[in-house]
Write a protein that holds these residues in place. Structure first.
Motif, PDB file in Angstrom:
ATOM      1  N   LEU A 148     -31.861  -0.248  37.809  1.00  0.00           N
ATOM      2  CA  LEU A 148     -32.967  -0.595  38.712  1.00  0.00           C
ATOM      3  C   LEU A 148     -33.626   0.668  39.249  1.00  0.00           C
ATOM      4  N   ASP A 149     -32.826   1.671  39.560  1.00  0.00           N
ATOM      5  CA  ASP A 149     -33.401   2.932  40.047  1.00  0.00           C
ATOM      6  C   ASP A 149     -34.149   3.671  38.945  1.00  0.00           C
ATOM      7  N   PHE A 150     -33.696   3.561  37.701  1.00  0.00           N
ATOM      8  CA  PHE A 150     -34.478   4.133  36.605  1.00  0.00           C
ATOM      9  C   PHE A 150     -35.891   3.548  36.611  1.00  0.00           C
ATOM     10  N   SER A 151     -35.998   2.252  36.895  1.00  0.00           N
ATOM     11  CA  SER A 151     -37.304   1.582  36.886  1.00  0.00           C
ATOM     12  C   SER A 151     -38.149   1.896  38.110  1.00  0.00           C
ATOM     13  N   THR A 152     -37.506   2.059  39.268  1.00  0.00           N
ATOM     14  CA  THR A 152     -38.273   2.143  40.516  1.00  0.00           C
ATOM     15  C   THR A 152     -38.343   3.540  41.128  1.00  0.00           C
ATOM     16  N   GLU A 153     -37.333   4.368  40.907  1.00  0.00           N
ATOM     17  CA  GLU A 153     -37.298   5.694  41.543  1.00  0.00           C
ATOM     18  C   GLU A 153     -37.738   6.818  40.610  1.00  0.00           C
ATOM     19  N   TRP A 154     -37.645   6.598  39.301  1.00  0.00           N
ATOM     20  CA  TRP A 154     -37.935   7.647  38.328  1.00  0.00           C
ATOM     21  C   TRP A 154     -39.310   7.470  37.683  1.00  0.00           C
ATOM     22  N   THR A 155     -40.201   6.757  38.337  1.00  0.00           N
ATOM     23  CA  THR A 155     -41.508   6.429  37.745  1.00  0.00           C
ATOM     24  C   THR A 155     -42.322   7.671  37.369  1.00  0.00           C
ATOM     25  N   GLU A 156     -42.139   8.742  38.089  1.00  0.00           N
ATOM     26  CA  GLU A 156     -42.875   9.985  37.801  1.00  0.00           C
ATOM     27  C   GLU A 156     -42.594  10.483  36.384  1.00  0.00           C
ATOM     28  N   PHE A 157     -41.427  10.131  35.856  1.00  0.00           N
ATOM     29  CA  PHE A 157     -41.012  10.647  34.554  1.00  0.00           C
ATOM     30  C   PHE A 157     -41.028   9.582  33.457  1.00  0.00           C
ATOM     31  N   HIS A 158     -41.555   8.391  33.756  1.00  0.00           N
ATOM     32  CA  HIS A 158     -41.672   7.378  32.716  1.00  0.00           C
ATOM     33  C   HIS A 158     -42.651   7.830  31.645  1.00  0.00           C
ATOM     34  N   ARG A 159     -42.398   7.442  30.429  1.00  0.00           N
ATOM     35  CA  ARG A 159     -43.320   7.760  29.351  1.00  0.00           C
ATOM     36  C   ARG A 159     -44.612   6.957  29.503  1.00  0.00           C
ATOM     37  N   GLU A 160     -45.666   7.437  28.894  1.00  0.00           N
ATOM     38  CA  GLU A 160     -46.907   6.684  28.861  1.00  0.00           C
ATOM     39  C   GLU A 160     -46.665   5.393  28.069  1.00  0.00           C
ATOM     40  N   GLY A 161     -47.051   4.267  28.622  1.00  0.00           N
ATOM     41  CA  GLY A 161     -46.831   2.993  27.967  1.00  0.00           C
ATOM     42  C   GLY A 161     -45.476   2.379  28.248  1.00  0.00           C
ATOM     43  N   ALA A 162     -44.718   2.941  29.196  1.00  0.00           N
ATOM     44  CA  ALA A 162     -43.409   2.368  29.528  1.00  0.00           C
ATOM     45  C   ALA A 162     -43.583   0.967  30.103  1.00  0.00           C
ATOM     46  N   PRO A 163     -42.719   0.038  29.732  1.00  0.00           N
ATOM     47  CA  PRO A 163     -42.828  -1.321  30.260  1.00  0.00           C
ATOM     48  C   PRO A 163     -42.373  -1.401  31.711  1.00  0.00           C
ATOM     49  N   ASP A 164     -42.826  -2.416  32.404  1.00  0.00           N
ATOM     50  CA  ASP A 164     -42.353  -2.691  33.755  1.00  0.00           C
ATOM     51  C   ASP A 164     -41.178  -3.647  33.636  1.00  0.00           C
ATOM     52  N   LEU A 165     -39.980  -3.118  33.706  1.00  0.00           N
ATOM     53  CA  LEU A 165     -38.777  -3.919  33.505  1.00  0.00           C
ATOM     54  C   LEU A 165     -38.332  -4.648  34.769  1.00  0.00           C
ATOM     55  N   TYR A 166     -38.914  -4.289  35.902  1.00  0.00           N
ATOM     56  CA  TYR A 166     -38.521  -4.907  37.170  1.00  0.00           C
ATOM     57  C   TYR A 166     -39.778  -5.225  37.975  1.00  0.00           C
TER      58      TYR A 166
END
Length: 339
Positions: A148-166
């Protein structure tokens, strides 16, 4: 499981959870609850390159974090260390690495990182675990919160086009769905496998297949658990389904039927397996090695079965007819798999 974490001593740990002979298996869910957040409230701020995710390809709880890290494109922000599929009574070990030493942490046993955090750490040495590389100490092994924290706290480092898993709009509905999946399916197979009596096993078996029948019905008219795109809920269910016929059906006596005999769930599982981030993170050989070799009380000969045939995972599933798109408005990961 492999990651449940029971009471342990300096030289011994358990990977199955706790249960009392003659009673229902009960998983120890007391984890290190420290979080890595943008604000660093617990002393560990989000910072690219600082942390190492330690997993086993065999472990369903660790497998969640491997999938989510890949789907979100966090490979450059969070490095990954992979233990071998088996372990001794002390700890998971890095026997897949040259010299049996993790090349970043410089340790042979994950236990060393736990002891850096808490000398003689008294609970299970579990994966997944996130280690603070500068100090060499485990930050957290709280597997439900990690993803859950990968999805909500690490958003700055998500790849372009990353899905919204939460997705925020779905969280209220997702919570009971994920809770039921955890209690009845993810943990349900363990209640069957480690039941301490015939009565406990019978009850666990009934609960498990009631839940699987519920999922069969829920997924008959929609492509994914929450609708038309993949969410955290699908990740959590997949890691049990992909292990079902290989280990849970026989080894854990979850044998009313195989996954391949449940038309909707089998098609759904194949749909996910063929989606980048899911099947490309599965290692059936390591999964079987772990369960059949480590669980000597269930399989004293430690003979690892040659089956089942896994070629069916690549066959057509037909789920596209239900509409939707796996990644919603996002795109599939294209980076080569590193774990």
């Amino acid at each position: 499981m492999d990651t449940s974490g029971t009471q342990s001593t300096e030289t011994e740990f358990s990977t199955k959870g706790t249960y009392v002979t003659g009673e229902e298996y009960t998983r120890d869910t007391n984890y290190i609850e420290t979080r890595i957040t943008r604000g660093g409230e617990d002393g560990y701020p989000v910072e690219a390159g600082r942390y190492r995710l330690v997993v086993s390809r065999a472990c369903p709880w660790a497998h969640r974090s491997t999938i989510v890290r890949r789907l979100l494109g966090l490979e450059d922000a969070i490095s990954i260390g992979v233990t071998g599929p088996t372990h001794d009574v002390r700890s998971w070990t890095f026997d897949l690495d040259e010299g049996g030493v993790d090349p970043v942490l410089g340790i042979e046993r994950l236990q060393d990182a736990y002891f850096k955090r808490t000398p003689n750490y008294p609970r299970g040495i579990t994966v997944p675990a996130i280690v603070d590389v500068p100090s060499g100490a485990v930050v957290t092994n709280n597997f439900p919160q990690i993803t859950l924290d990968f999805s909500t706290e690490w958003t700055e480092f998500h790849r372009e086009g990353a899905p919204d898993l939460y997705p925020e709009a779905l969280r209220e509905e997702m919570t009971p769905v994920m809770k039921r999946i955890f209690t009845e399916v993810n943990n349900g197979v363990y209640r069957c496998g480690f039941a301490g009596s015939q009565e406990a096993y019978n009850a666990a078996y009934e609960r498990l297949f009631v839940a699987l029948d519920w999922l069969e019905e829920r997924l008959a008219g929609q492509r994914y658990l929450m609708g038309g795109s993949i969410t955290e809920a699908d990740v959590r269910l997949f890691t049990t389904l992909v292990r079902f016929d290989a280990v849970y059906h026989g080894h854990f006596k979850c044998n009313r039927n195989k996954l391949t005999e449940m038309p909707v769930l089998w098609a759904y599982a194949r749909d996910l397996f063929q989606t980048p981030g899911f099947g490309d993170t599965v290692n059936f050989a390591q999964i079987k090695d772990h369960y059949y070799i480590v669980h000597e009380d269930l399989n004293p000969t430690q003979i690892v079965p040659l089956g089942p045939d896994t070629s069916g995972w690549s066959t057509a599933h037909g789920r596209e007819s239900l509409g939707g798109s796996p990644f919603g408005s996002g795109t599939a990961p294209t980076r080569p798999v590193d774990a």
